[in-house]
Design a protein around this motif. Sequence first.
Motif, short mmCIF file in Angstrom:
data_model
loop_
_atom_site.label_atom_id
_atom_site.label_comp_id
_atom_site.label_asym_id
_atom_site.label_seq_id
_atom_site.Cartn_x
_atom_site.Cartn_y
_atom_site.Cartn_z
N VAL A 173 0.83 -1.19 0.00
CA VAL A 173 0.00 0.00 0.00
C VAL A 173 0.88 1.26 0.00
O VAL A 173 0.67 2.18 -0.78
N HIS A 184 -5.04 -2.60 -1.33
CA HIS A 184 -5.73 -1.34 -1.13
C HIS A 184 -7.20 -1.57 -0.85
O HIS A 184 -7.82 -0.84 -0.10
N HIS A 191 -8.84 0.93 1.78
CA HIS A 191 -7.81 1.71 2.47
C HIS A 191 -8.10 3.20 2.33
O HIS A 191 -8.49 3.65 1.26
#
Lengths: 552, 295, 311
Positions: free
Chosen positions: A35, A278, A523
């Motif tokens: 990420v 994500h 996320h």
Amino acid sequence: MRLCALRLSLPVLVVSIVVSGALSLTACGDRESNVVQGNRAGILHAGNGTEPQGLDPHVVTGVTESNIVTALFEGLVTKNPYTLEPEPGVAQRWDVSDDGLTITFHLNPAAKWSNGDPTTAQDFVWSWQRALNPAMGNQYAYMLYPVQNAEAYATGKLDDFSNVGVKALDDHTLQVRLNAPTPYFLQLMDHYSTYAVHRPTIEKFGKATDRFTPWTHAGNLVGNGPFTLKEWRLNRRIIVEKSDTYWDKDRVQLSGIEFYPAENISSEERMFRVGQLHYSYTVPLDKIPVYRAMEDSPYVNAPYLGTYFYLLNTTKPPLDDVRVRQALSLAVDRERLNNTVLHGTNVPAYGITPPGTLGYQPPRVFDYDVEKARKLLAEAGYPDGAGWPGLELTYNTSESHLKIAVALQQMWKDALNIDVTLANQEWKVYLDSIDQMSFQMARRGWIGDYVDPNNFLDLFLCDGGNNNTGFCDPEYDDMILQQAPRAASREERYRIFNAAETRLMEQMPIIPIYTYTSNHLVHPSVKGKPSNLMDYVNYKYISLDPDWQAAQ
Amino acid sequence: MSAPLITDIAQAEQGTSLWRDAWLRLRRNRLAVLGLAVLCFFVLVALLTPWIAPYGYAQQNLELGATPPSAAHWLGTDIFGRDLLTQIMYGGRVSLAVGFIATAVALVIGVTWGAIAGYAGGKLDAAMMRLVDILYALPFMIFIVLLMVVFGRNMLLLFLAIGAVEWLTMARIMRSQVQSLRQQEFVEAAISLGLSPATIIRRHLVPNALGPIIVYTTLTIPSVMLLEAFLSFLGLGVQPPQTSWGLLISYGAESLEEYPWLLLYPGLALTLTLFSLNFLGDGLRDALDVRGAKD
Amino acid sequence: MWRFIGFRVLQSIPVILVVITVTFFLVRLAPGGPFSAEKAVIPEVKAALEAQYGLNLPMFQQYLAYLGDLAHGDLGPSFKYPGRSVNELIAAGFPVTAELGLYALLVAIGIGGIAGVVASLRPNTAQDYIPMSVAMIGICVPSLLMGPILILVFGIYLEWLPVSGWGDIPGDKILPAITLGSTYAAYIARLSRAGMLEVMSQDYIRTARAKGLPEWQVVVRHALRGGMIPVVAFLGPAFAGLLSGSFVVETIFQIPGLGRFYVQAAFNRDYTMILGATVFLAVLIVVFNLLSDILAAWMNPRLRSQYGGGA
């Protein structure tokens, strides 16, 4: 002694493996997560269910495939992910004739294939012929059936494709003639089965209708979407990168996407938790309360265009008696099921159409009512469950289906004093049971292909391929097939649908249980991925916040 | 050999039969006796479950949901608010039955098959062991699905299906043991005495190969209990609301962070069974060590 | 010895033929074909699909065609993954699974073998119980549980190791190998302990001891060879079992191995893929069973002479 040394080498080997393992432990302690790296480089890491079956728009059928195909290809129109309204895709604009039967698409001259060839109207005509060609075996060919003569061609009744209502007036003008006014036709133009494919590439690897040529492999595939295929490693990941030839490339903010076939949903959740993803494809049910309780929760839950229900086989006793069917449905406490076992994630359903499908509201024909259910069952000849012949509920093996079935089994026992036995079946066996109607009661889910009540209500036509209940009402068929398409206005059309759905729910060939919701972990650095009814992702809108880490 | 065993052997000289000797020696092995006691306890509980279970096994309390152990529910409840202790007791009935019966099926077939192949040698051995190879290679899952289509869902089929896979390794182990024993003097002596092959296998080969067989059997029982859970996923095996330890454990594994007790207690039941079996197995092995006894 | 191997290789030809034949018809009898889907497939489409893959031909003709292709080493196109051949899928999955299996076996032999031998030297003492109990953890805790527990502890709480993947992030092979290996460690520990105890009571060990050899030499030079025979008999099928049984571990750790392809193929009714993987597995089983038989023969002094004394 030499031999001894040799024999001892095994423990030595084991020790050295352990030591080297321990060394590599320290090495990866400070590693940046996907990420963090992805946010900096503009690479989205997406959990994507299972390994895609393929990437040929005229072959694939599932959501995981769709998520990747829409990155690599683009239809005549795309959708705004916030409103689901059509937006220009390959077509810059379109005109609908006054009678609603002819649509003319004006293609963007800047639209190109990833090898630089222009995307033309002829590409669409050729691709639709391929999509409809019976030899292709395209399971979604019916998406094009509103087009004049398309159904006849797809079922082999018409051989000459020039009689099908699609014509290239010039390189950049495509004219489509419809059988009847089809309010949802533009939506279909964003379904992958109506996408154009690159003819020279396909013909390089085989016949137009061959399913098993390698034209979709990395290095071979030529698409017209915002991304191009960079790497495809089976059961590992698919990597796409931003296309240089895409007409709207300035709006594409991601420089690439990595799709992970995270088959096991618990594993996927763990990948998300350590920053390998994500966003997740779904969320394990038991994890939902934990995520929901978090501050700044990454958990996102939104209504989804699908209904979870039980099919009732109306051709076999005891379910051939409408009172028994009604009694079963009335005895289900949907609110209680949703609030306990399902952790409040879904919306209790009392009809087949999801509420708010393009403004349509399904009728509420019945409520949870144990007294009435008991009365109905008594009238049917089973007072307080006496003489009940037994009933089997079939479902495909899955933990969530099991949980619902176990809860309902007990609700029926408590409310009606009847025994329902459960029978789980492996997926393909289950499909066979549904298809052959060799079940009494069976779990079923239906996800809409396009946002229109028609997509749910036409399931229960007498000869509907997905009817599977034995329900047949000529008046219902007439309403769906004849009256609704001829309705003068949307209100009129919905009124007819509403009356039809009322008839359906009075006959109760199905027990609606809940309306699906989409569940994702997203996320906080991911921007431009709104929830919508179709769980539709438009990658053009997505961006990653590179400063997210700093903000923490 | 350790000292206690030598006294055992000395005692055994006076015994009348092999099994009586074995029993006497087994009784001296405290861990084996403990294992036996635990197993007997589990079996007893399983038999009495319908009368002694604190709750009904299907009795739900959806509003209660999954709760940790409490005074009302000693081992907690599952997501349906069902009492976990009750679930484990009922699950034990299924798991113990499957574990013992299916393993017994595998044991009988595997030992017989392996012993005959190993004793006969030559063409018969080759043919029998190649059949084992074939069965190893067939896609087990498809086989189960087909069995269900043909015979429907029932417990007998479950035992057969499990027995059918588990006997293969048993046969290989038995055969390798018999092969090495067959060359030994006491077997050759038995052959020269004119004993029939069946007698030799039964009286000399099987008892002498018991060590690895007992060990493998004790390991097979828990793996069979877990295999049952997999078969239940395919639709064979028990159907809810009935349950088994294997099923409880696999559901528990799904929510091991949220509701650890749903995993811990069924897992504990399985582990206790396994350890008891192993101690008992070791004790049996030592007790039946006929070679030791003959010295 | 070579004669023995030659015979076994010859014997394996009918074995594999039978496996192919039985599997070929078995998969076609199973309910639900490769093209059944949640949304009903219209008959025309289904017919077209079947025609593309030759499923419209009489079954026996399909069988002969398959054998013909197989003779050329062609396992056919996958039904589930259009554009992929079965050869390609196996080539993608097998090296991964073999590597995983090898590490797992090393873990299993490392933990199980040491525990078993150590335990057998002082039976029914702490030196027996402690290593054996450790080795047994693997069987009490099935992979489906061991995997998530190890991931939670080492991947999530301690953040030492990756939670998934294979060869993507350094260290991501450690947890899967331990998870898969631990199940087998218990078997190996039990079997080697029993085998060693069996051997230790035999005359030639007493003779060796009587000669005054130190205990460790007795163990290493004399007892190990005989005591490991049951382990070796187990290893052949175990390695083959590791390959097909690694499915659970591969799924938990997102490992792109053959186990996942194989089990998914069975769920998908991907006829060619099931057959291809089964044939491939059958060859491996035959080979590994042969290897373990040879090894067992070599380890057993009495049997060695029977096979011509070589090795």
